[in-house]
Design an enzyme around this catalytic site. Structure first.
Site, short mmCIF file in Angstrom:
data_model
loop_
_atom_site.label_atom_id
_atom_site.label_comp_id
_atom_site.label_asym_id
_atom_site.label_seq_id
_atom_site.Cartn_x
_atom_site.Cartn_y
_atom_site.Cartn_z
N HIS A 33 0.85 -1.20 0.00
CA HIS A 33 0.00 0.00 0.00
C HIS A 33 0.89 1.25 0.00
CE1 HIS A 33 -3.60 2.37 0.61
NE2 HIS A 33 -2.94 3.06 1.52
N GLU A 51 8.67 0.82 -3.06
CA GLU A 51 7.85 -0.41 -3.16
C GLU A 51 8.65 -1.50 -3.88
OE1 GLU A 51 3.86 0.15 -4.71
OE2 GLU A 51 3.73 2.15 -3.87
#
Ligand code: GAR
Length: 223
Positions: free
Chosen positions: A123, A188
């Site tokens: 997320h 990420e």
């Protein structure tokens, strides 16, 4: 803690079988496939499933000869029925760990129960701040100076389960959603393959809200 007390998570074949669910671009999927290619991640992407026909993630999977499936949500009467169909495919491909890599759909108990502590989500915010859609926009509108990404196990609440890893990035004056998103995305891509490798090595253990990382194991600052 002795090694034997950590859960053994590898398949009998000795290689972790991943099922990646993705709705869009698939750059996180790409980071997994590249890490496998470099030999940094001992896993196999057994299948990629998307709820969006046009998802670029499906094309990326196909380029790597990974089975890529589009399951049309409109063909199912409920979220549970849809997740039952996904579950069937995951079983078919003997998936051991599910990765939600830009999967913009709530997963239900139907999937979470059989894959308890075996679903990882990425997320683009420092949870518990800014869960849900448009995390970058939420962060910019709130005026935070730091944001980032969170890798967590999935439980029945959205963007809520036990946190494995987080990385922070600065938010600069005048940042657009795209600029912030790009800065976070780099983190990420760095974290996701490393977290998956820790899982593959059986070095993660979930206890309540806490994820313990085995002593000596760590997440590198660079890829
Ligand atoms: C990523 O930034 C991921 O964190 C986010 O969607 C993007 C997908 O990019 N996920 C969510 O917002 C989930 N709530 P990608 O398709 O290029 O991997």
């Amino acid at each position: 803690m002795p090694r034997e007390e950590w859960p053994s998570l590898k398949s009998p074949e000795g290689i972790l079988r991943l099922g990646v669910l993705a709705s869009g671009r698939g750059s996180n999927l790409q980071s997994i496939l590249e890490a496998i290619g470099r030999g940094d991640l001992s896993a196999r992407v057994a299948v990629v499933i998307s709820n969006k026909k046009e998802a670029q993630a499906l094309e990326r999977a196909a380029q790597y000869q990974v089975p890529a499936l589009f399951l049309d949500p409109s063909h199912y009467l409920s979220r549970e029925a849809y997740d039952t169909a996904i579950l069937q495919q995951l079983k078919e491909y003997r998936v051991e760990l599910i990765v939600l890599a830009g999967y913009m759909r709530l997963v239900t108990r139907t999937l979470i129960e059989p894959y308890h502590d075996r679903i990882i989500n990425i997320h683009p915010s420092l949870l518990p701040a800014f869960p849900g859609m448009h995390a970058h926009r939420q962060a910019l509108e709130y005026g935070v100076r730091v944001s980032g990404c969170t890798l967590h196990f999935v439980d029945e609440e959205m963007d809520h389960g036990p946190i494995v890893a987080q990385a922070a990035v600065p938010v600069f004056e005048g940042d657009t959603e795209e600029q912030l998103s790009e800065r976070i995305l780099a983190e990420e891509h760095r974290l996701l393959p490393q977290v998956l490798q820790l899982y593959a090595e059986g070095k993660l253990k979930v206890e309540g809200r806490k994820v313990h990382i085995q002593e000596g194991a760590s997440i590198r600052k660079n890829r």
